[in-house]
Design a protein around this motif. Sequence first.
Motif, PDB file in Angstrom:
ATOM      1  N   LEU A   1       0.812  -1.215   0.000  1.00  0.00           N
ATOM      2  CA  LEU A   1       0.000   0.000   0.000  1.00  0.00           C
ATOM      3  C   LEU A   1       0.846   1.266   0.000  1.00  0.00           C
ATOM      4  O   LEU A   1       0.548   2.227  -0.718  1.00  0.00           O
ATOM      5  CB  LEU A   1      -0.927  -0.003   1.217  1.00  0.00           C
ATOM      6  CG  LEU A   1      -2.074  -1.014   1.172  1.00  0.00           C
ATOM      7  CD1 LEU A   1      -2.667  -1.214   2.562  1.00  0.00           C
ATOM      8  CD2 LEU A   1      -3.143  -0.559   0.192  1.00  0.00           C
ATOM      9  N   SER A   2       1.894   1.287   0.808  1.00  0.00           N
ATOM     10  CA  SER A   2       2.689   2.509   0.928  1.00  0.00           C
ATOM     11  C   SER A   2       3.372   2.878  -0.383  1.00  0.00           C
ATOM     12  O   SER A   2       3.679   4.046  -0.616  1.00  0.00           O
ATOM     13  CB  SER A   2       3.730   2.355   2.040  1.00  0.00           C
ATOM     14  OG  SER A   2       4.588   1.252   1.787  1.00  0.00           O
ATOM     15  N   SER A   3       3.587   1.873  -1.234  1.00  0.00           N
ATOM     16  CA  SER A   3       4.224   2.138  -2.533  1.00  0.00           C
ATOM     17  C   SER A   3       3.220   2.392  -3.645  1.00  0.00           C
ATOM     18  O   SER A   3       3.567   3.028  -4.657  1.00  0.00           O
ATOM     19  CB  SER A   3       5.108   0.944  -2.934  1.00  0.00           C
ATOM     20  OG  SER A   3       6.103   0.701  -1.967  1.00  0.00           O
ATOM     21  N   ASN A   4       2.003   1.920  -3.473  1.00  0.00           N
ATOM     22  CA  ASN A   4       1.068   1.930  -4.603  1.00  0.00           C
ATOM     23  C   ASN A   4      -0.307   2.513  -4.296  1.00  0.00           C
ATOM     24  O   ASN A   4      -1.193   2.479  -5.159  1.00  0.00           O
ATOM     25  CB  ASN A   4       0.869   0.497  -5.111  1.00  0.00           C
ATOM     26  CG  ASN A   4       2.172  -0.170  -5.525  1.00  0.00           C
ATOM     27  OD1 ASN A   4       2.743   0.154  -6.557  1.00  0.00           O
ATOM     28  ND2 ASN A   4       2.643  -1.096  -4.699  1.00  0.00           N
ATOM     29  N   ALA A   5      -0.505   3.074  -3.096  1.00  0.00           N
ATOM     30  CA  ALA A   5      -1.841   3.554  -2.738  1.00  0.00           C
ATOM     31  C   ALA A   5      -2.317   4.692  -3.634  1.00  0.00           C
ATOM     32  O   ALA A   5      -3.523   4.929  -3.752  1.00  0.00           O
ATOM     33  CB  ALA A   5      -1.867   3.990  -1.278  1.00  0.00           C
ATOM     34  N   TYR A   6      -1.384   5.396  -4.298  1.00  0.00           N
ATOM     35  CA  TYR A   6      -1.798   6.472  -5.200  1.00  0.00           C
ATOM     36  C   TYR A   6      -2.678   5.932  -6.328  1.00  0.00           C
ATOM     37  O   TYR A   6      -3.487   6.660  -6.921  1.00  0.00           O
ATOM     38  CB  TYR A   6      -0.572   7.183  -5.775  1.00  0.00           C
ATOM     39  CG  TYR A   6       0.257   6.335  -6.709  1.00  0.00           C
ATOM     40  CD1 TYR A   6       0.047   6.376  -8.088  1.00  0.00           C
ATOM     41  CD2 TYR A   6       1.250   5.481  -6.209  1.00  0.00           C
ATOM     42  CE1 TYR A   6       0.794   5.593  -8.947  1.00  0.00           C
ATOM     43  CE2 TYR A   6       2.002   4.699  -7.071  1.00  0.00           C
ATOM     44  CZ  TYR A   6       1.773   4.753  -8.430  1.00  0.00           C
ATOM     45  OH  TYR A   6       2.510   3.970  -9.277  1.00  0.00           O
ATOM     46  N   LEU A   7      -2.520   4.628  -6.626  1.00  0.00           N
ATOM     47  CA  LEU A   7      -3.363   4.013  -7.656  1.00  0.00           C
ATOM     48  C   LEU A   7      -4.818   3.923  -7.207  1.00  0.00           C
ATOM     49  O   LEU A   7      -5.716   3.768  -8.028  1.00  0.00           O
ATOM     50  CB  LEU A   7      -2.838   2.613  -7.997  1.00  0.00           C
ATOM     51  CG  LEU A   7      -1.439   2.549  -8.615  1.00  0.00           C
ATOM     52  CD1 LEU A   7      -0.986   1.105  -8.742  1.00  0.00           C
ATOM     53  CD2 LEU A   7      -1.423   3.254  -9.959  1.00  0.00           C
TER      54      LEU A   7
ATOM     55  N   PRO B   1      -3.842  10.449  -1.401  1.00  0.00           N
ATOM     56  CA  PRO B   1      -2.702  11.378  -1.515  1.00  0.00           C
ATOM     57  C   PRO B   1      -1.440  10.785  -0.928  1.00  0.00           C
ATOM     58  O   PRO B   1      -1.478   9.875  -0.107  1.00  0.00           O
ATOM     59  CB  PRO B   1      -3.167  12.593  -0.690  1.00  0.00           C
ATOM     60  CG  PRO B   1      -4.164  12.044   0.285  1.00  0.00           C
ATOM     61  CD  PRO B   1      -4.852  10.930  -0.440  1.00  0.00           C
ATOM     62  N   LYS B   2      -0.293  11.290  -1.383  1.00  0.00           N
ATOM     63  CA  LYS B   2       0.991  10.851  -0.848  1.00  0.00           C
ATOM     64  C   LYS B   2       1.453  11.847   0.209  1.00  0.00           C
ATOM     65  O   LYS B   2       1.168  13.035   0.113  1.00  0.00           O
ATOM     66  CB  LYS B   2       2.029  10.794  -1.971  1.00  0.00           C
ATOM     67  CG  LYS B   2       1.912   9.590  -2.881  1.00  0.00           C
ATOM     68  CD  LYS B   2       3.103   9.615  -3.861  1.00  0.00           C
ATOM     69  CE  LYS B   2       3.175   8.369  -4.691  1.00  0.00           C
ATOM     70  NZ  LYS B   2       4.353   8.367  -5.574  1.00  0.00           N
ATOM     71  N   PRO B   3       2.251  11.430   1.191  1.00  0.00           N
ATOM     72  CA  PRO B   3       2.539  10.025   1.504  1.00  0.00           C
ATOM     73  C   PRO B   3       1.416   9.411   2.335  1.00  0.00           C
ATOM     74  O   PRO B   3       0.715  10.119   3.060  1.00  0.00           O
ATOM     75  CB  PRO B   3       3.838  10.122   2.319  1.00  0.00           C
ATOM     76  CG  PRO B   3       3.704  11.434   3.037  1.00  0.00           C
ATOM     77  CD  PRO B   3       2.980  12.349   2.073  1.00  0.00           C
ATOM     78  N   LEU B   4       1.244   8.127   2.215  1.00  0.00           N
ATOM     79  CA  LEU B   4       0.237   7.418   2.996  1.00  0.00           C
ATOM     80  C   LEU B   4       0.717   7.283   4.435  1.00  0.00           C
ATOM     81  O   LEU B   4       1.888   7.012   4.695  1.00  0.00           O
ATOM     82  CB  LEU B   4       0.019   6.025   2.396  1.00  0.00           C
ATOM     83  CG  LEU B   4      -1.189   5.237   2.884  1.00  0.00           C
ATOM     84  CD1 LEU B   4      -2.474   5.950   2.494  1.00  0.00           C
ATOM     85  CD2 LEU B   4      -1.171   3.826   2.311  1.00  0.00           C
TER      86      LEU B   4
ATOM     87  N   SER C   1      -7.595  -4.847  -3.469  1.00  0.00           N
ATOM     88  CA  SER C   1      -7.949  -4.076  -4.660  1.00  0.00           C
ATOM     89  C   SER C   1      -6.740  -3.884  -5.565  1.00  0.00           C
ATOM     90  O   SER C   1      -6.829  -4.038  -6.790  1.00  0.00           O
ATOM     91  CB  SER C   1      -8.522  -2.713  -4.235  1.00  0.00           C
ATOM     92  OG  SER C   1      -8.859  -1.943  -5.367  1.00  0.00           O
ATOM     93  N   LEU C   2      -5.588  -3.563  -4.968  1.00  0.00           N
ATOM     94  CA  LEU C   2      -4.369  -3.371  -5.761  1.00  0.00           C
ATOM     95  C   LEU C   2      -3.928  -4.676  -6.427  1.00  0.00           C
ATOM     96  O   LEU C   2      -3.570  -4.695  -7.617  1.00  0.00           O
ATOM     97  CB  LEU C   2      -3.247  -2.841  -4.877  1.00  0.00           C
ATOM     98  CG  LEU C   2      -3.343  -1.370  -4.463  1.00  0.00           C
ATOM     99  CD1 LEU C   2      -2.294  -1.051  -3.414  1.00  0.00           C
ATOM    100  CD2 LEU C   2      -3.174  -0.466  -5.680  1.00  0.00           C
TER     101      LEU C   2
END
Length: 585
Positions: free
Chosen positions: A91-97, A101-104, A159-160
Amino acid sequence: MDSDQLRQSLLDCDSHALVMGGPGSGKTTLALRKAVKRIEAGLLPGQSILFLSFSRSAVARVAEAIQAQVPREHRNALNMQTFHSFFWEILSSNAYLLGSPKPLRILLPPDEAILFGKIKKKDRKPDNPKWQAWLVERTRLFAEEGKMAFDLFFPNALSLIQRSAHIRRMIAQRHPLIIVDEAQDTNGDAWKCIELLSKETTIICLADLEQQIFDYLPGIGPERIAAIQATLSPLEIDLAGENHRSPDSEIIDFAQDVLNGNIRNGPYKGVSSQSYNSKAGFFNPHRTYRMALGVLHRRIKAQTGGWAKNIAILTYYGSDAAKISAALNSDPKPVKHKLLFDENITLLAARVAAFFLEPKKPSERFADLATAVEMFRDIERSRGTAKAEGFQKWADKIRTGKIPSAAFVKELVSITDSLSSFTYSGDPAKDWNVVRNLLRGAGDPQLRQVATHLDYLVAFNRGKRIRLALAEIWEIHGRYIGAREAFNSALAQDQLLGGAEDSRGVQIMTIHKAKGKQFDGVIIVRGGRFDEKLGLMSSFVWPDDTHPFNRSRRILRVGITRAKTHTMILYPMFPTCIITSGYSL
């Protein structure tokens, strides 16, 4: 096929596998042997064998096993994680998908408790408007502020993984073998993630359906084993009947007989019972628990020739664990022990201590004092008590430059002023103790209670990362600037990565918290609970469970099998227990 052949079949297979077996049957040991063989076959740079479990205690137990069973040169190729820490990496690497917003950032459990603490567990249901409102707010915090609650890790990671073939390939390329511990406890989202990854990498599931005691949680149920079998078509290995945890006793036999409802009328080696009179005027809690501990220590000494290094006192409810802790502390000669505590309250108390470490400016005295009061307000909010409103009123008044006349506020002013002018040493452990001791000496019980919770934090080695974080900011600034932020960062790491707890001595906890742990000796305390329909009942019979009480029997089985040498049942003369009556220990 004999035991050795079963084990060899797993070591030789290249397909998915399901290893079934009871407590101490050797599932973990066999899985580690499989991991070592895969490592020796060759891994590419950056690859590792992933060992997944739900609890930090289970991960800590595996870490101990690795130290004893895995050659040193292979240990770095084993990656042990909880599902939460594994999903957080994704999630921390791909939650923007997902539009975050960054950073998570993690919405820490104590902060989450502040926000919905007034909603009791029994009211957290789909038909409760207040609970539904919190779920909406939780989603908003993620979407707009990038704050993710732990309960959202699983559905968002799923989901990712569902949407991105690239993410699936990356995970599989990094982990050519994934071992899923306590697979029977995977909920729907976690299992769907494993199912999707199984198309790209090899999965080995370790499971014991009779240890499924979290089936009251959504998505966890006996259908999980059937889903594993249907989806993976795995090689199946059953280690039932093997016992490597307590081989010189009949603890496992007793636990299995409890589960099956056929306890024999005779003794079991390594199992005993002790009764007490629970009537008012006869029951001395301190003496009862102290005597039970003494008897258990002597029985372990008689069986093994040495004293127990650790003993667990297990209860069914957290409130009972707190009462036992209070009883052991009530005598002029208290029994040293550790209570597996309500972490949310303790961590909020630790945040108070971090605040006191931060440098203060005389010009901001009222603002700082109001902040301190609001931190106590947050503790009450997490408890769901009405006291929170009173603390907020005090804080609002202080921000106007007026000090309320309440005794709590006056004492808090004294402590805040005293620490504001104190020169800290730069040794986080010593400076933390300065704060703790000042709170411990306070006249107000709420201030003293914070000191007690700080004791709990130290007792379970939860302060190590906090201490290192404080040392780092002192080295940079020469003061504890941003101590609360450092605390939050350290806490987030600790929640995800965990760490080995100090298992020595006497520990008190619920059976659910004991899952994944093991001790030289165990005392399971049976009490009474009041049922509106049935009256006074044994606490071994779980609420809403019905004949033949299968769920209650599974929970008790888990408690019994935490012991390596001896299990004692401590029970009142009344009420009797339908699950354990009719036998002699």
